[in-house]
Design a protein around this motif. Structure first.
Motif, PDB file in Angstrom:
ATOM      1  N   THR A  48       0.791  -1.060  -0.097  1.00 27.32           N
ATOM      2  CA  THR A  48      -0.149  -0.066  -0.027  1.00 27.32           C
ATOM      3  C   THR A  48       0.890   1.343  -0.021  1.00 27.32           C
ATOM      4  O   THR A  48       1.927   1.268   0.869  1.00 27.32           O
ATOM      5  N   ASP A 306      -3.656   0.668  -2.395  1.00 27.67           N
ATOM      6  CA  ASP A 306      -3.479  -0.576  -2.450  1.00 27.67           C
ATOM      7  C   ASP A 306      -3.443  -1.099  -4.044  1.00 27.67           C
ATOM      8  O   ASP A 306      -4.009  -0.524  -4.780  1.00 27.67           O
ATOM      9  N   PRO A 309      -6.231  -4.959  -3.311  1.00 27.50           N
ATOM     10  CA  PRO A 309      -6.970  -4.824  -2.182  1.00 27.50           C
ATOM     11  C   PRO A 309      -8.002  -5.976  -1.954  1.00 27.50           C
ATOM     12  O   PRO A 309      -8.453  -6.628  -3.045  1.00 27.50           O
ATOM     13  N   GLY A 454      -5.088   0.176   4.507  1.00 24.62           N
ATOM     14  CA  GLY A 454      -4.945  -0.538   3.533  1.00 24.62           C
ATOM     15  C   GLY A 454      -4.463  -2.162   3.765  1.00 24.62           C
ATOM     16  O   GLY A 454      -4.052  -2.225   4.743  1.00 24.62           O
ATOM     17  N   SER A 455      -4.702  -2.805   2.683  1.00 24.49           N
ATOM     18  CA  SER A 455      -4.559  -4.205   2.846  1.00 24.49           C
ATOM     19  C   SER A 455      -2.867  -4.490   3.180  1.00 24.49           C
ATOM     20  O   SER A 455      -2.379  -5.497   3.758  1.00 24.49           O
ATOM     21  N   GLY A 456      -2.038  -3.463   2.653  1.00 27.21           N
ATOM     22  CA  GLY A 456      -0.705  -3.687   2.764  1.00 27.21           C
ATOM     23  C   GLY A 456      -0.219  -3.556   4.239  1.00 27.21           C
ATOM     24  O   GLY A 456       1.003  -4.199   4.623  1.00 27.21           O
TER      25      GLY A 456
END
Length: 783
Positions: A48, A306, A309, A454-456
């Motif tokens: 992200t 992302d 995502p 974010g998914s990161g």
């Protein structure tokens, strides 16, 4: 770097989610782990970025397209022993292609940088005797030289409810600057819903009964229809079908919803000019802020965009791993507030929970009862195998028709609940539907959670856990190659700085696969990221949305759309980040999304229409990413040494199930019989022995009764500290007494520790008495 160890149990190449989970799991059981990455950021294809970081990533990928991966780094022969050879690794990642970025707003006037008011305190103005009154300076009406300075954090979202941030150590990987830690989960749950939508330490329902199960109970307890429509209006939750429908001795043919002509899963031709993008009663004509490129770039820190995502099922494998390992303390989550679908030329809300089913105006009363019966069946489908046994090898659509689901209900089930294709077999469709229904009601009205920032963040959370247990990380470190002996076993790697690093096993992301590996059959994922000025389905409230667009004419793949507003920390206020994902069908990602963009957004080649309810695209990014999730693990590592494992990256799925299962299967092959991601003990239970530079391989030990003490010290205050019904307990926790160091004392656990403390005091007193006696004896002898 010269003082780093040269021997490890596992060397992991890459910091994606699978690699990070494996690093945390291996380090947790005491294995020596080294994790390296060619990039200067964590996450790889899961990362992200803020806006500036994303521009750097875009430029880097454009340069990689012109670079030659065959240009390997040379390795000195002095680093190899007899019978060893080097297998070179690619220098650059080649997982991203067809990258296109475009702005649709003007550059605008330059925006002055904010002055940091906290760097230096303003000097007090000198008081002049000529000033009127009490010496206050006169007002200056000349504003030509004054630049308004916005206050720091003036546009930041409200503080989340779960805001128990832990201090970050210098030895631990740094997460996003704004990331806060979630509640310390000790009771097997990850969060409870609050007014702000952030989740802490306990599910919403104390009995852990989902909306789907409650809905199934209503269907199972179906009674005689009500005698009048007035009673049905008073109790909508127990409403029965009409008398005509109820009087039938067999199940009637359900009434079709208006306007649905095509069967579920079939491409539908939709006129973009006839689509307004919203349902009746939801048109919100709010004034739109006029954005420019410079205004947006000035807010670059507030973006979290992302590359891949994904959403977490509330009862998915990742949620359970976060709870059991207590990694959930390193991140925050919000529930997806609505699940949408594109049907009959409009966006409609999918009835998932009990309240949604009975409040939906798009399905008839008879369809609601059919849906309730089908939900009840799917929740217990394993116990009723005889009902679908003859459809096991047939498409799921045929079984839905057998259950007399209308075209509307088939659309909802296939595309928005099970999220499968028309060719999916019945058993797989039932399994996916059951998984979705079991996730309902745990942390909200939908089945999904979104990771704030974010998914990161998730790979970084597991990297942090690995670092806590002595894992070592090296970014901007590209391995030159693998050291392979005569028995085709990998003995280690040669790092980019020419160091020989020895290990027992190698784990690598698929982007690091050397050229000698067999070519695997890969596919592509099409991705699009849009920055818009309003929601795709505005309602006047901030919503985190999941929209499913079924196959359309010119777009044969189902498209998943995730809309992130300001409250997810994905973008500044008055902007939205919209992610689109589908399997690649055309040559480029832009061609794959061309049709859906015409339906959901304003045309990009025309001026902004203030009266149009569709959002306007301000900035867009298209790219394709390699998808290896459909490749078998044995095929991934074919041609490589036997002690090498390869992970497959993010893929196209909406959730994390494949990534977690792959990491778990690799862990079980490397460490059979070991627990996968066991709970991290409390810091007070950790005993570190021989911690010195002379023993770099030291490992933390734990008291045998750590888990027992942890269970005994649990109190109701800790188990549901953030639930709305325990607000008084929260106040008591805030008013806890403090010790001399300023830390809060949990009075609930002090009484339980009294006996332990008294034993320790007795031991200490006994040792002091023995020491005094020894001193006295020594003094007498010397005398």
């Amino acid at each position: 770097m010269d003082d780093l160890p040269t021997e490890y149990d596992e060397i992991i190449i890459g910091t994606g989610l699978q690699e990070s989970i494996l690093g945390a799991g291996l380090a947790r059981i005491g294995r020596a782990v080294l994790q390296i990455d060619r990039n200067e950021y964590y996450g790889g294809d899961w990362a992200t970025f803020n806006l500036n970081g994303l521009e750097t990533w875009i430029e880097s990928n454009r340069q990689n397209e012109s670079n030659d991966n065959d240009d390997v780094m040379s390795v000195s022969a002095d680093l190899l022993e007899d019978g060893e050879r080097i297998v070179y690794l690619p220098r650059y990642g080649d997982t991203v292609s067809n990258l296109e970025v475009q702005w649709f707003v003007s550059e605008g006037e330059p925006v002055p940088e904010r002055r940091r008011l906290f760097n230096r305190l303003p000097e007090a103005p000198a008081v002049s005797p000529d000033l009127p009154g009490d010496g206050a300076p006169p007002e200056d009406n000349d504003d030509s030289q004054q630049v308004p300075v916005p206050q720091e954090g003036a546009n930041l979202p409200e503080e989340p409810v779960a805001n128990m941030a832990e201090p970050q150590s210098a030895d631990v990987p740094t997460m996003a600057d704004q990331s806060n830690a979630l509640e310390n989960v000790e009771d097997g749950s990850i969060g409870s819903s609050t007014d702000a939508g952030v989740f802490s330490a306990q599910p919403e329902d104390s009995n852990d009964v989902s909306d789907a199960e409650a809905l199934a109970q209503d269907a199972a307890e179906e009674s005689v229809p009500a005698a009048s429509t007035q009673d049905a209006e008073k109790e909508p939750a127990a409403a029965a079908p009409t008398q005509d429908a109820a009087s039938e001795t067999v199940d009637p043919v359900p009434q079709e919803s208006p306007g649905v002509e095509a069967a579920a899963g079939e491409p539908v031709a939709v006129d973009p000019a006839a689509v307004d993008g919203v349902s009746d009663g939801n048109e919100i004509n709010e004034p739109r802020k006029q954005w420019t490129q410079n205004l947006i770039k000035h807010e670059w820190r507030k973006f979290n965009i992302d590359l891949s995502p994904k959403l977490m099922f509330c009862r998915g494998s990742l949620i359970e791993a976060l709870i059991e390992s207590r990694v959930s303390r390193y991140a925050e989550f919000k529930a997806i507030t609505r699940t949408l679908t594109f049907i009959n030329g409009k966006i409609e809300k999918v009835p998932c929970s009990r309240a949604d089913v009975f409040s939906s105006k798009y399905v008839t009363m008879l369809e609601k009862r059919i849906l309730m019966k089908f939900i009840e069946f799917c929740l217990h489908y394993q116990e009723r195998q005889l009902e679908y046994e003859e459809y096991l090898n047939k498409p799921f659509v045929e079984f839905l028709k057998f259950k007399k689901l209308t075209s509307t209900l088939q659309h909802f089930v296939i595309h928005s609940i099970a999220m499968v294709t028309q060719d999916t077999l019945t058993e797989d469709g039932l399994k996916a539907t059951h998984h979705f229904l079991k996730s309902l009601g745990r942390y909200g009205n939908t089945a999904f959670l979104w990771t704030l920032y974010g998914s990161g963040e998730l790979p970084q959370c597991f990297c942090r856990m690995c670092a806590v247990f002595n894992g070592i990380y090296m970014l901007r470190c590209t391995g030159k190659g693998l050291i392979v002996d005569a028995e085709n076993k990998c003995k280690g790697i040669i790092s980019s700085d020419g160091r020989r690093l020895i290990c027992k096993n190698i784990i690598m992301d698929h982007s690091y696969r050397p050229s000698l590996a067999s070519a695997a059959t890969t596919s592509l994922v099409s991705r699009a990221v849009f920055m818009t000025d309003r929601s795709i389905w505005p309602t006047g409230q901030e919503e985190i949305s999941l929209l499913t667009v079924p196959p359309l004419e010119g777009s044969p793949q189902t498209i998943q759309v995730i809309e992130l507003p300001y409250g997810t920390y994905a973008c500044p206020k008055d902007l939205f980040i919209i992610h689109l994902t589908c399997k690649s069908h055309h040559k480029t990602a832009k061609e794959d999304f061309q049709q859906v963009c015409k339906l959901l957004f304003q045309p990009t080649d025309s001026e902004d229409d203030a009266n149009c309810t569709k959002p306007r695209i301000i900035w867009s990014m298209y790219f394709n990413m390699v998808d290896m999730t459909g490749v078998e693990e044995e095929e991934l590592k074919e041609g490589l040494p036997g002690n090498t494992e390869v992970t497959s990256g993010p893929g196209c799925s909406i959730g994390y199930e494949h990534a977690v299962q792959q990491a778990k299967s690799i862990f079980e092959r490397l460490c059979p019989g070991e627990d996968f991601l066991p709970a991290v003990p409390d810091p007070d239970d950790i005993i570190i022995e021989n911690q010195s530079h002379d023993n770099p391989g030291h490992k933390p030990g734990f008291e045998d009764n750590a888990s027992e003490n942890n269970e005994e010290s649990k109190t109701p205050q800790n188990e549901d500290i953030k639930s709305p019904e325990n607000e008084d307990i929260c106040k008591e926790n805030k008013e806890k007494p403090q010790d001399e160091s300023g830390e809060k004392i949990d009075t609930g656990t002090i009484e339980g520790m009294t006996e332990e403390l008294s034993i320790e005091e007795k031991k200490a007193n006994t040792s002091e008495i023995n020491a005094e006696k020894e001193c006295d004896n020594t003094f007498d002898e010397n005398s």
